[in-house]
Design an enzyme around this catalytic site. Structure first.
Site, PDB file in Angstrom:
ATOM      1  CB  THR A 129      -0.869  -0.019   1.281  1.00 11.66           C
ATOM      2  OG1 THR A 129      -1.817  -1.066   1.145  1.00 11.66           O
ATOM      3  CG2 THR A 129      -1.604   1.291   1.508  1.00 11.66           C
ATOM      4  NE  ARG A 165      -9.749  -6.241   3.816  1.00 14.84           N
ATOM      5  CZ  ARG A 165      -8.622  -5.531   3.779  1.00 14.84           C
ATOM      6  NH1 ARG A 165      -8.158  -5.095   2.623  1.00 14.84           N
ATOM      7  NH2 ARG A 165      -7.957  -5.264   4.872  1.00 14.84           N
ATOM      8  CB  SER A 176      -8.561  -1.461   2.135  1.00 11.62           C
ATOM      9  OG  SER A 176      -7.560  -0.593   2.540  1.00 11.62           O
ATOM     10  CG  ASP A 177      -6.178   0.561   6.334  1.00 11.99           C
ATOM     11  OD1 ASP A 177      -5.952  -0.488   5.704  1.00 11.99           O
ATOM     12  OD2 ASP A 177      -5.325   1.463   6.450  1.00 11.99           O
ATOM     13  CB  THR A 181       0.906   0.526   5.060  1.00  7.87           C
ATOM     14  OG1 THR A 181       0.877  -0.726   4.360  1.00  7.87           O
ATOM     15  CG2 THR A 181       2.203   0.632   5.833  1.00  7.87           C
ATOM     16  N   GLY A 182      -0.667  -1.726   6.541  1.00 10.49           N
ATOM     17  CA  GLY A 182      -0.735  -2.854   7.476  1.00 10.49           C
ATOM     18  C   GLY A 182      -2.047  -3.595   7.313  1.00 10.49           C
ATOM     19  N   GLY A 187      -5.660  -3.959   7.373  1.00  7.30           N
ATOM     20  CA  GLY A 187      -6.747  -2.988   7.386  1.00  7.30           C
ATOM     21  C   GLY A 187      -7.703  -3.171   8.559  1.00  7.30           C
TER      22      GLY A 187
HETATM   23  N1  ASP Z   1      -3.918  -1.680   4.615  1.00  4.10           N
HETATM   24  C1  ASP Z   1      -4.121  -2.440   3.407  1.00  4.10           C
HETATM   25  C2  ASP Z   1      -5.383  -3.234   3.522  1.00  4.10           C
HETATM   26  O1  ASP Z   1      -5.660  -3.777   4.561  1.00  4.10           O
HETATM   27  C3  ASP Z   1      -2.995  -3.374   3.089  1.00  4.10           C
HETATM   28  C4  ASP Z   1      -1.603  -2.858   3.369  1.00  4.10           C
HETATM   29  O2  ASP Z   1      -1.431  -1.748   3.809  1.00  4.10           O
HETATM   30  O3  ASP Z   1      -0.637  -3.592   3.139  1.00  4.10           O
HETATM   31  O4  ASP Z   1      -6.083  -3.359   2.546  1.00  4.10           O
END
Ligand code: ASP
Length: 280
Positions: A154, A182, A184-185, A203-204, A206
């Site tokens: 991301t 789905r 995402s955040d 990022t991470g 979601g």
């Molecule tokens: N945050 C993103 C999600 O959950 C994925 C990511 O940041 O790697 O869709």
């Protein structure tokens, strides 16, 4: 004037040394280009510009190179927030546009500023965004082998302009292999938030970021008087309590830069005209 950008996470276990070097080089180049752009543009325009460059680079899971959902379709999400006006706009699960962040930016002038799915695509088409497949062969192969890449990649940018205004933009291809639809955040206030005190892009995972309300909490804490470090530490402690996984970048109203992540390393770069910093 300052810029900080991220390209998600880097994990030694599933990516090579070559990819690491390529990401360092790409992030440094994009941070420099975005900083040049910032000389003559607002933080708002620059955040969108930097994220579009990251979307165009297939090293990242956003725009070109986005991951594929479990039904074989790519659905992307992006948002932008202007710290000066405190308005956010975004697209959720949009298909077949090259730069979701530019569609998110175009929506800023509308009363209805966050669109999802077909509505987002329809809006893009009627506002001159061409049909564009962001699929790359590597992602299709991963999808066919059911290789789960965990969404790493991301992208986001926080910019601080010459007038002291802050803005943030974030864009993602999601987790990969997720249930179609789905959310995402990245296009929520948990993953992308700004006001005149602070701007944050995450990022991470979601689901963890939304449960923790990560970006909103950090911005609110800085607004209420905490330093960036205090706000990040408290918010990441709360994330730990739910076994959450995230990384975030930020700039505050004094132009202080900050970044923090759960293991493994978040890939990022920052530039203030003199110091060009990147991940190791
Ligand atoms: N945050 C993103 C999600 O959950 C994925 C990511 O940041 O790697 O869709």
């Amino acid at each position: 004037m300052k810029i900080i950008i991220h390209g998600g996470f880097f994990s030694e276990s599933d990516q090579s040394h070559e990819v690491k070097i390529a990401k360092q080089e790409s992030l440094k180049n994009i941070a420099k280009k975005a900083f040049d752009f910032l000389q003559t543009h607002s933080a708002f325009d620059t955040a969108a510009f930097a994220v579009s460059l990251l979307e165009d680079d297939e090293l990242y899971n956003a725009g070109i190179g986005s991951q594929i959902q479990s039904d074989g379709i790519i659905r992307m999400s992006a948002a932008i927030m202007d710290g000066e006006t405190q308005k956010m706009s975004g697209v959720i699960n949009i298909q077949d546009v090259k730069n979701p962040v530019f569609v998110a930016k175009a929506l800023m002038k509308e009363d209805d500023r966050v669109l999802g799915g077909n509505g987002a695509k329809e809006y893009a088409t009627t506002h001159g965004f061409e049909n564009f497949s962001t699929e790359i062969p590597k992602r299709r192969k991963e999808y066919e082998k059911k290789l789960h890449n965990g969404g790493k990649g991301t992208v986001g940018c926080v910019a601080f302009d010459k007038n002291g205004n802050l803005a943030v933009a974030t864009s993602t291809g999601g987790k990969g292999f997720e249930i179609p639809g789905r959310i995402s955040d990245s296009a929520t206030v948990a993953g992308n938030y700004a006001n005149s005190f602070c701007a944050v892009s995450c990022t991470g995972v979601g689901e963890d970021i939304v449960s923790n309300a990560t970006a909103t909490k950090i911005v609110t804490r800085v607004t209420d008087g905490m330093s960036l470090q205090e706000a990040f530490d408290k918010t990441f402690d709360e994330l730990k309590a739910i076994d959450g996984f995230a990384g975030a970048i930020a700039i505050d109203y004094n132009g202080n830069l900050y970044h923090k992540d759960s293991y493994p390393t978040m890939v990022f770069a920052s530039f203030d005209g003199e110091n060009l910093e990147t991940f190791h």
